[in-house]
Enzyme design. Structure first.
Site, PDB file in Angstrom:
ATOM      1  N   CYS A   1      -6.339 -15.256  25.161  1.00 17.37           N
ATOM      2  CA  CYS A   1      -6.034 -14.648  23.862  1.00 17.37           C
ATOM      3  C   CYS A   1      -6.654 -13.273  23.695  1.00 17.37           C
ATOM      4  O   CYS A   1      -6.156 -12.454  22.923  1.00 17.37           O
ATOM      5  CB  CYS A   1      -6.455 -15.573  22.721  1.00 17.37           C
TER       6      CYS A   1
ATOM      7  N   GLU B   1      -8.335 -19.182  14.754  1.00 18.55           N
ATOM      8  CA  GLU B   1      -8.589 -18.333  15.920  1.00 18.55           C
ATOM      9  C   GLU B   1      -7.238 -18.092  16.582  1.00 18.55           C
ATOM     10  O   GLU B   1      -6.710 -18.966  17.264  1.00 18.55           O
ATOM     11  CB  GLU B   1      -9.569 -19.025  16.871  1.00 18.55           C
TER      12      GLU B   1
END
Length: 455
Positions: A242, A208
Site C-alpha cells: 500500500c 488504513e
C-alpha cells in the site's frame, strides 16, 4: 454464530479479566510463542499465496510483528499508567489526569497483501489496550488465513481473541454487529462501505487505505542511490504494497541516468530473468493479474514488461512517455509496474499531487533543504521518507496512517496502544475546601474574582 461470538466477547470484556496488566502481558507472550511455533507454516503459506520467499516473509512480515511485540511488551506498564496533567486555578483544589481505557470488543479486518503483519500488528495493539478481539483475515490469501486461524484459535479462548474466516457475507455480518471499535485495512472503496456500516452504530473506526503514492527525484538527487531504493520499495511483494511508490516524477535531466541505474539495481536484485527469480513474488489472483495487464496495455516499457500467465507474474516494469491522462494514472496500481513522468520544475509535481486525493505515502529524493521543506509544507500525505522508500513503516516510533482518502487513524508502537484505547479526562476534586465563587447568587465581586481566575 457471529452474533453469539460478539455477545460472548462483550461479556468476557465486562468481566474485567482483560484489563489486568499481568493478563495482557501474558497474552502478548503467548502470542509470541505461537508465532515462533507457527513460523514455518506461516512462511509456507505466504509462499503459496504470494510467492514470498522465506527471507522476505520474515523481514517484511513475521519480523515486523515480533518487533512490534517487543516494543509493546517493553513499554506496556508505562502505556497503561494514568498521565498527570496540570490543573487550572479555576478547579482548585484538585488534580487532573488522563486515563487510558479499553473500548471493548474490537473487530480487525485485514487485507491479503501482507496477511501476517497487517493482521497481527493491530491485534497486538488491541490486546495491549485491554480489549477482546475478532480478527477477520482476507479470503484472497486463503492459505495464510487458515494458518492464522489455527494459530490464534488454538492459543486463545474464543471469548478473548478469535479468528473468523469467510468471504464478503462474513464481513457484512460482522459489520452489522454492535462493536466497540473497528480497524480496517484495505482499499478506499471498501473503506467507505466499512465507514458507512460503522456510522449506523456510531462505532469509532480506523481506516488504513491506500492511494497513488508519488516518488520525486530532483535534479540534485543522488540518482544511483535513488534508483536502488525506489526499486526496492516498488518491487517488494511484487509491488503489492500500500505504501509502494505508485508513480515516479523524474527531472528531465536525470531520466537517462536513472533508467541506467534502475536497470542495474533490478538485475542485482532479481537477475536477468526476474520472473524466474525466487526473490520475486507473484500476483495474488487472476483478477488482479488481468487488471494489471490491462493497465499497462499499449504503454511503452523501457524495462521489463514480460509476463507469465502460468506463474501469474509480471516482471519489474518501468513505463516511459506516461501522461496524466494515461490509463495507469487513473487508479492505484498495486503491482510491479512503475509509470515514469518527466518534469522541468518542482511546481509541476506539487500542483499535480495537490489536485488529486491525498496519498498514503510520499517519497522525495533530493539534496536540497529548500526543496525538502517546500514538498513537506505544501503537500498533504500520510507519511513518507526523504531519500528512501517504505522504511517509515518499519519504525515503532513513527505512527503509521493515512489522511483523507488514504485513511484515518494510525498505529505502530505507542500509536497502536493509543488507537485501541479511549483516553478519559479525569478531574479529582478535594472536598476539604469548597470555593463559593462559582455558586449563585452571582455578585459583582464574584464576577471580578472569576475574571481574574480565567485570564
Amino acid at each position: 454464530m457471529i452474533k453469539e461470538l460478539v455477545v460472548k466477547q462483550r461479556n468476557y470484556f465486562l468481566s474485567k479479566e482483560t484489563r489486568d496488566y499481568k493478563y495482557r502481558k501474558n497474552a502478548l507472550n503467548k502470542l509470541r510463542q505461537a508465532i515462533n511455533e507457527y513460523e514455518p507454516m506461516l512462511k509456507d503459506a505466504l509462499m503459496y499465496d504470494l510467492g514470498k520467499n522465506e527471507a522476505e516473509s520474515y523481514f517484511a512480515e513475521i519480523g515486523i510483528v515480533l518487533k512490534e511485540l517487543t516494543y509493546i511488551e517493553k513499554h506496556l506498564k508505562k502505556l497503561m499508567k494514568n498521565k498527570k496533567v496540570k490543573t487550572h486555578l479555576v478547579d482548585f483544589p484538585a488534580r487532573s489526569f488522563i486515563s487510558p481505557h479499553p473500548y471493548g470488543v474490537v473487530l480487525v479486518i485485514s487485507p491479503w497483501n501482507y496477511p501476517v503483519m497487517l493482521s497481527l500488528c493491530p491485534v497486538i495493539g488491541a490486546i495491549a489496550a485491554g480489549n477482546t478481539v475478532i480478527l477477520k483475515p482476507s479470503e484472497f490469501s486463503a492459505k495464510t488465513s487458515e494458518v492464522l486461524k489455527e494459530m490464534i484459535n488454538s492459543t486463545f479462548n474464543d471469548e478473548y481473541v478469535k479468528v473468523v474466516t469467510g468471504g464478503i457475507s462474513t464481513n457484512q455480518e460482522l459489520l452489522d454487529q454492535k462493536l466497540d471499535y473497528i480497524f480496517f485495512t484495505g482499499s478506499t472503496n471498501v473503506g467507505k462501505i466499512v465507514m458507512e456500516k460503522a456510522a449506523k452504530n456510531l462505532t469509532p473506526i480506523s481506516l488504513e487505505l491506500g492511494g497513488k503514492s508519488p516518488v520525486l527525484v530532483t535534479k540534485d538527487a543522488n540518482v544511483k542511490v535513488a534508483a536502488k531504493r525506489i526499486a526496492f520499495g516498488k518491487y517488494l511483494n511484487a509491488g503489492q504494497t500500500c505504501v509502494a511508490p505508485d508513480y515516479l516524477f523524474i527531472h528531465e535531466s536525470k531520466k537517462t541516468e536513472f533508467v541506467k541505474y534502475f536497470d542495474e539495481a533490478l538485475k542485482q536484485f532479481f537477475g536477468d530473468n526476474p520472473i524466474k527469480s525466487k526473490d520475486f513474488g507473484k500476483i495474488i489472483n487472476d483478477k488482479h493479474y488481468t487488471r494489471l495487464l490491462n493497465l499497462m496495455e499499449d504503454e511503452e516499457a523501457v524495462i521489463g514488461g514480460v509476463t507469465d500467465d502460468s506463474l501469474r507474474k509480471i516482471s519489474p516494469t518501468l513505463l516511459d512517455n506516461i501522461t496524466y491522462q494515461s490509463k495507469i494514472m487513473q487508479e492505484e496500481i498495486f503491482g510491479p509496474i512503475l509509470p515514469m513522468i518527466t518534469y522541468e520544475n518542482i511546481d509541476q509535481c506539487i500542483n499535480y499531487i495537490n489536485k488529486n486525493p491525498n496519498p498514503l505515502a510520499l517519497y522525495l529524493f533530493t539534496s536540497s533543504k529548500e526543496t525538502e521543506e517546500r514538498v513537506l509544507n505544501e503537500c498533504n500525505f500520510g507519511g513518507g521518507c526523504i531519500n528512501d522508500t517504505i522504511m517509515q513503516v518499519a519504525s515503532d516510533y513513527l505512527p503509521f496512517g493515512g489522511v483523507g482518502e488514504s485513511g484515518m487513524g494510525s498505529y505502530h508502537g505507542k500509536a497502536s496502544f493509543d488507537t485501541f484505547s479511549h483516553f478519559r479526562s479525569i478531574l479529582k476534586k478535594s472536598t476539604k475546601i469548597d470555593v463559593q465563587a462559582r455558586y449563585a447568587p452571582y455578585t459583582k465581586a464574584k464576577e471580578k474574582l472569576t475574571k481574574m481566575i480565567l485570564k
